[in-house]
Write a protein that holds these residues in place. Structure first.
Motif, PDB file in Angstrom:
ATOM      1  N   ARG A   1      14.489  -8.540  -6.513  1.00 41.15           N
ATOM      2  CA  ARG A   1      13.250  -8.773  -5.554  1.00 41.15           C
ATOM      3  C   ARG A   1      12.443  -7.742  -5.492  1.00 41.15           C
ATOM      4  O   ARG A   1      13.028  -6.550  -5.489  1.00 41.15           O
ATOM      5  CB  ARG A   1      13.534  -9.279  -4.380  1.00 41.15           C
ATOM      6  N   PHE A   2      11.170  -7.855  -5.373  1.00 44.11           N
ATOM      7  CA  PHE A   2      10.079  -6.982  -5.341  1.00 44.11           C
ATOM      8  C   PHE A   2       9.760  -6.899  -3.829  1.00 44.11           C
ATOM      9  O   PHE A   2       9.592  -8.059  -3.246  1.00 44.11           O
ATOM     10  CB  PHE A   2       8.786  -6.985  -6.127  1.00 44.11           C
ATOM     11  N   VAL A   3       9.831  -5.740  -3.292  1.00 41.23           N
ATOM     12  CA  VAL A   3       9.417  -5.748  -1.674  1.00 41.23           C
ATOM     13  C   VAL A   3       8.532  -4.556  -1.459  1.00 41.23           C
ATOM     14  O   VAL A   3       8.687  -3.643  -2.249  1.00 41.23           O
ATOM     15  CB  VAL A   3      10.683  -5.674  -0.794  1.00 41.23           C
ATOM     16  N   PRO A   4       7.783  -4.578  -0.184  1.00 41.61           N
ATOM     17  CA  PRO A   4       7.199  -3.543  -0.058  1.00 41.61           C
ATOM     18  C   PRO A   4       8.170  -2.229   0.251  1.00 41.61           C
ATOM     19  O   PRO A   4       9.225  -2.497   0.659  1.00 41.61           O
ATOM     20  CB  PRO A   4       6.568  -3.628   1.341  1.00 41.61           C
ATOM     21  N   VAL A   5       7.884  -0.872  -0.272  1.00 39.45           N
ATOM     22  CA  VAL A   5       8.911   0.145  -0.185  1.00 39.45           C
ATOM     23  C   VAL A   5       9.553   0.282   1.046  1.00 39.45           C
ATOM     24  O   VAL A   5      10.705   0.554   1.168  1.00 39.45           O
ATOM     25  CB  VAL A   5       8.344   1.207  -0.759  1.00 39.45           C
ATOM     26  N   ALA A   6       8.836  -0.061   2.158  1.00 37.02           N
ATOM     27  CA  ALA A   6       9.309   0.190   3.490  1.00 37.02           C
ATOM     28  C   ALA A   6      10.577  -0.880   3.795  1.00 37.02           C
ATOM     29  O   ALA A   6      11.152  -0.746   4.637  1.00 37.02           O
ATOM     30  CB  ALA A   6       8.085   0.018   4.826  1.00 37.02           C
TER      31      ALA A   6
ATOM     32  N   ARG B   1       0.847  -1.124   0.061  1.00 42.08           N
ATOM     33  CA  ARG B   1      -0.044  -0.055  -0.126  1.00 42.08           C
ATOM     34  C   ARG B   1       0.875   1.424   0.005  1.00 42.08           C
ATOM     35  O   ARG B   1       0.423   2.254  -0.682  1.00 42.08           O
ATOM     36  CB  ARG B   1      -0.960   0.096   1.248  1.00 42.08           C
ATOM     37  N   GLY B   2       2.027   1.097   0.593  1.00 44.48           N
ATOM     38  CA  GLY B   2       2.574   2.601   0.868  1.00 44.48           C
ATOM     39  C   GLY B   2       3.814   2.662  -0.383  1.00 44.48           C
ATOM     40  O   GLY B   2       4.539   3.799  -0.433  1.00 44.48           O
ATOM     41  N   GLY B   3       3.764   1.730  -1.223  1.00 48.38           N
ATOM     42  CA  GLY B   3       4.564   1.554  -2.556  1.00 48.38           C
ATOM     43  C   GLY B   3       5.493   0.523  -2.552  1.00 48.38           C
ATOM     44  O   GLY B   3       5.557  -0.598  -1.468  1.00 48.38           O
ATOM     45  N   ALA B   4       6.058   0.010  -3.826  1.00 44.15           N
ATOM     46  CA  ALA B   4       6.632  -1.188  -4.182  1.00 44.15           C
ATOM     47  C   ALA B   4       8.092  -0.908  -4.609  1.00 44.15           C
ATOM     48  O   ALA B   4       8.111   0.236  -5.429  1.00 44.15           O
ATOM     49  CB  ALA B   4       5.712  -2.046  -5.254  1.00 44.15           C
ATOM     50  N   ALA B   5       8.931  -1.754  -4.453  1.00 47.95           N
ATOM     51  CA  ALA B   5      10.214  -1.336  -4.833  1.00 47.95           C
ATOM     52  C   ALA B   5      11.083  -2.575  -5.289  1.00 47.95           C
ATOM     53  O   ALA B   5      10.367  -3.831  -4.948  1.00 47.95           O
ATOM     54  CB  ALA B   5      11.177  -1.019  -3.611  1.00 47.95           C
TER      55      ALA B   5
ATOM     56  N   MET C   1      14.233  -3.145 -17.191  1.00 43.36           N
ATOM     57  CA  MET C   1      14.044  -1.906 -16.196  1.00 43.36           C
ATOM     58  C   MET C   1      12.729  -1.440 -16.550  1.00 43.36           C
ATOM     59  O   MET C   1      11.872  -1.248 -15.554  1.00 43.36           O
ATOM     60  CB  MET C   1      14.921  -0.844 -16.673  1.00 43.36           C
ATOM     61  N   GLU C   2      12.225  -1.425 -17.591  1.00 43.96           N
ATOM     62  CA  GLU C   2      10.927  -0.782 -18.123  1.00 43.96           C
ATOM     63  C   GLU C   2       9.739  -1.902 -17.496  1.00 43.96           C
ATOM     64  O   GLU C   2       8.762  -1.310 -16.690  1.00 43.96           O
ATOM     65  CB  GLU C   2      10.588  -0.829 -19.523  1.00 43.96           C
ATOM     66  N   THR C   3       9.915  -3.146 -17.603  1.00 43.96           N
ATOM     67  CA  THR C   3       9.034  -4.072 -16.992  1.00 43.96           C
ATOM     68  C   THR C   3       8.972  -3.935 -15.540  1.00 43.96           C
ATOM     69  O   THR C   3       8.145  -4.048 -14.829  1.00 43.96           O
ATOM     70  CB  THR C   3       9.597  -5.483 -17.245  1.00 43.96           C
ATOM     71  N   ILE C   4      10.206  -3.751 -14.929  1.00 43.11           N
ATOM     72  CA  ILE C   4      10.316  -3.404 -13.415  1.00 43.11           C
ATOM     73  C   ILE C   4       9.381  -2.398 -13.011  1.00 43.11           C
ATOM     74  O   ILE C   4       8.927  -2.371 -11.921  1.00 43.11           O
ATOM     75  CB  ILE C   4      11.658  -3.462 -13.157  1.00 43.11           C
TER      76      ILE C   4
ATOM     77  N   ASN D   1      27.646  -3.010 -10.104  1.00 43.47           N
ATOM     78  CA  ASN D   1      26.879  -1.982 -10.148  1.00 43.47           C
ATOM     79  C   ASN D   1      25.216  -2.684 -10.111  1.00 43.47           C
ATOM     80  O   ASN D   1      25.012  -3.873 -10.579  1.00 43.47           O
ATOM     81  CB  ASN D   1      26.950  -1.109 -11.431  1.00 43.47           C
ATOM     82  N   HIS D   2      24.346  -2.015  -9.519  1.00 44.20           N
ATOM     83  CA  HIS D   2      22.848  -2.669  -9.350  1.00 44.20           C
ATOM     84  C   HIS D   2      21.839  -1.560  -9.423  1.00 44.20           C
ATOM     85  O   HIS D   2      22.038  -0.156  -9.095  1.00 44.20           O
ATOM     86  CB  HIS D   2      22.904  -3.484  -8.107  1.00 44.20           C
ATOM     87  N   PHE D   3      20.802  -2.281  -9.763  1.00 45.50           N
ATOM     88  CA  PHE D   3      19.739  -1.177 -10.398  1.00 45.50           C
ATOM     89  C   PHE D   3      18.718  -1.275  -9.200  1.00 45.50           C
ATOM     90  O   PHE D   3      18.289  -2.366  -8.974  1.00 45.50           O
ATOM     91  CB  PHE D   3      19.285  -1.574 -11.512  1.00 45.50           C
ATOM     92  N   LEU D   4      17.975  -0.325  -8.922  1.00 45.21           N
ATOM     93  CA  LEU D   4      16.902  -0.423  -8.024  1.00 45.21           C
ATOM     94  C   LEU D   4      15.798   0.516  -8.571  1.00 45.21           C
ATOM     95  O   LEU D   4      16.166   1.616  -9.341  1.00 45.21           O
ATOM     96  CB  LEU D   4      17.238  -0.148  -6.599  1.00 45.21           C
ATOM     97  N   ALA D   5      14.469   0.288  -8.000  1.00 43.90           N
ATOM     98  CA  ALA D   5      13.401   1.171  -8.546  1.00 43.90           C
ATOM     99  C   ALA D   5      12.393   1.055  -7.462  1.00 43.90           C
ATOM    100  O   ALA D   5      12.247   0.107  -6.513  1.00 43.90           O
ATOM    101  CB  ALA D   5      12.939   0.597  -9.887  1.00 43.90           C
ATOM    102  N   TYR D   6      11.372   2.123  -7.415  1.00 44.49           N
ATOM    103  CA  TYR D   6      10.348   2.085  -6.482  1.00 44.49           C
ATOM    104  C   TYR D   6       9.174   3.011  -6.913  1.00 44.49           C
ATOM    105  O   TYR D   6       9.660   4.073  -7.704  1.00 44.49           O
ATOM    106  CB  TYR D   6      10.614   2.339  -5.276  1.00 44.49           C
ATOM    107  N   ALA D   7       7.970   2.561  -6.715  1.00 48.00           N
ATOM    108  CA  ALA D   7       6.854   3.392  -7.051  1.00 48.00           C
ATOM    109  C   ALA D   7       6.247   3.721  -5.701  1.00 48.00           C
ATOM    110  O   ALA D   7       5.763   2.781  -5.007  1.00 48.00           O
ATOM    111  CB  ALA D   7       5.939   2.597  -7.807  1.00 48.00           C
ATOM    112  N   ILE D   8       5.963   5.135  -5.591  1.00 46.38           N
ATOM    113  CA  ILE D   8       5.199   5.581  -4.206  1.00 46.38           C
ATOM    114  C   ILE D   8       4.329   6.409  -4.667  1.00 46.38           C
ATOM    115  O   ILE D   8       4.025   7.064  -5.888  1.00 46.38           O
ATOM    116  CB  ILE D   8       6.096   6.241  -3.100  1.00 46.38           C
TER     117      ILE D   8
END
Lengths: 302, 302
Positions: free
Chosen positions: A16-21, A7-11, A77-80, A117-124
């Motif tokens: 791995r996909f995890v709750p943003v917290a 609910r607070g966002g996804a990262a 990345m786009e899919t993520i 190097n590593h990539f991360l992303a999140y939607a909030i």
């Protein structure tokens, strides 16, 4: 269907996909200890990304500029990014991506070339750089005494987290009762503020700085809109003095769009309200969104 | 007795002690997304911290300079550093501390004043900024074409992670087959390199830059040693040209001590080996350690 944990966002971190917290990076990662990281932010409006490919293009250029190469391809990345928004169940979102230097594969190495190097992303949920009520009345902008880091030392077109000069400007603005700050370079030319580009309107002409600042995607949209609206617009040097003599000023950013300014230091612009040209461009900017221009529908099936 | 889980190092984050591999910060923390963080590094030699109170003094000044205030007191921080070393069971250690801006307590705020600052620390096995074999032969130092960020934009005496210009210098050095880089300011005065101060020896006189660089604790020790060794030493401007005309050059850092240089760009210094004055100071530096000067015994009872 949305999972409540997101609910607070996804990262997405370390594959791995995890709750943003729960998203975490190591405090030993050079992305942190050397701020050796590039990032980008794209927004989602009413279920669609806005100018997604332009943001990915810039992100790729930023990575190349700092020799950062994660294992994910651009398509991945786009899919993520899609999946982060879908998991979070958001219609309006602030979607960030970053590639970090990581840690050396060779123990004890101090060479960035040795790092993984590593990539991360999140939607909030959507974030405004300047809150909506301040956008309504027009932002009060402080001209910081702190000079912006020169382009020659740190390339501002590579989107980076090195905000110390911008943060200094913010403190100075807040100390003086202003909403946010704009920084000039060491020769007094206007550059950018913490998270936004700036536009000046003078005698019907719209101007934005060409150096010392990020080549913002919203800035580009504004320049394109000026052409459509038959407004005379140009990229060029803006001396600090011109700010105080401006007819109108507005700011542009992904996280907020077109944000009019009503005061610059002690100078009150117009009627202490957003100016007419600023409001025209702001309206045109959101109209683009409602009409689905530059839109990429978020893929919800995951 | 050492817990095996802490073999790689021990960290303190968000009030808890954890194995360093488990230490985590949020990728949304402004300490990361704005590099809004100050840090310090102290070393442990043969079971004792070296100049611990000087490092804590500087760390406090850095926090004050960036208006960062974690909940831990200075005494608590000191206890935490001891405990990290003790948990990791290390006799020689690299001990880092940092205070991060954190995240806003007010949801959606973009004001650094609204953030909850937090302190972290970790002790890991000793790290050399320049590997021991390179220290033996003398480092090959590249004069970077990238100007150091000016003091007016980002105060270098506040120890920070904004290393982009230094990292650019490192890449340039490595591309040219050199070990590390030194950066000049935009008027060609020597500043510092990635993680170290620099000293030049010319006609028996020892010189180190007064601006554009961190006021290193090892730098201070070197200046004190020069006085004891009756060497003429001064803080002052060093034009880039002087580097190439130097009799000797050496670097100073907590993570490595006194590190002689044998080549500067295409110029070979002395006999392509560490110079005699550099070696005298290096020897005196480690003698201080063996004699227990500036030593604080690590408290092992936890």
């Amino acid at each position: 269907m949305t999972d409540d944990r997101y609910r607070g966002g996804a990262a997405y971190v370390r594959g791995r996909f995890v709750p943003v917290a729960e998203a975490a990076i190591s405090p030993l990662d050079w992305g942190f200890t050397r701020s050796d990281v590039v990032y980008d932010v794209v927004h989602v409006f009413a279920g669609g990304f806005f100018r997604l490919s332009d943001h990915l293009d810039r992100f790729e250029r930023s990575m190349l500029g700092r020799r950062l190469k994660p294992s994910e391809t651009r398509n991945e990345m786009e899919t993520i990014l899609h999946r982060c928004v879908a998991l979070a169940g958001l219609d309006d979102a602030y979607v960030a991506m970053a590639t970090l230097r990581g840690l050396p594969k060779v123990a004890g190495s101090r060479r960035p070339e040795d790092c993984e190097n590593h990539f991360l992303a999140y939607a909030i949920p959507w974030v405004d750089v300047i809150t909506k009520d301040i956008q309504e009345r027009g932002a009060h902008l402080w001209i910081s005494s702190r000079p912006r880091v020169p382009d020659a030392s740190v390339d501002p077109t590579i989107k980076n987290y090195q905000w110390s000069d911008l943060t200094s400007g913010l403190f100075e603005a807040h100390d003086n009762g202003f909403d946010t700050a704009i920084l000039c370079d060491d020769s007094g030319l206007v550059t950018e503020g913490p998270g936004f580009n700036i536009f000046v309107v003078k005698d019907g002409k719209v101007l934005t700085p060409g150096h010392g600042s990020l080549q913002g995607i919203t800035r580009r949209t504004v320049l394109e809109l000026c052409e459509q609206l038959k407004l005379d617009a140009a990229i060029g040097p803006i001396p600090r003095e011109l700010l105080e003599q401006a007819d109108e000023i507005f700011l542009s950013t992904t996280a907020g769009g077109v944000m009019p300014v009503s005061r610059i230091n002690t100078t009150i612009l117009g009627n202490d309200r957003p100016g007419p040209i600023s409001l025209r461009i702001k309206a045109a900017y959101w109209k683009l969104h409602r009409e689905g221009v530059h839109r990429t529908e978020v893929i919800r099936a995951i």
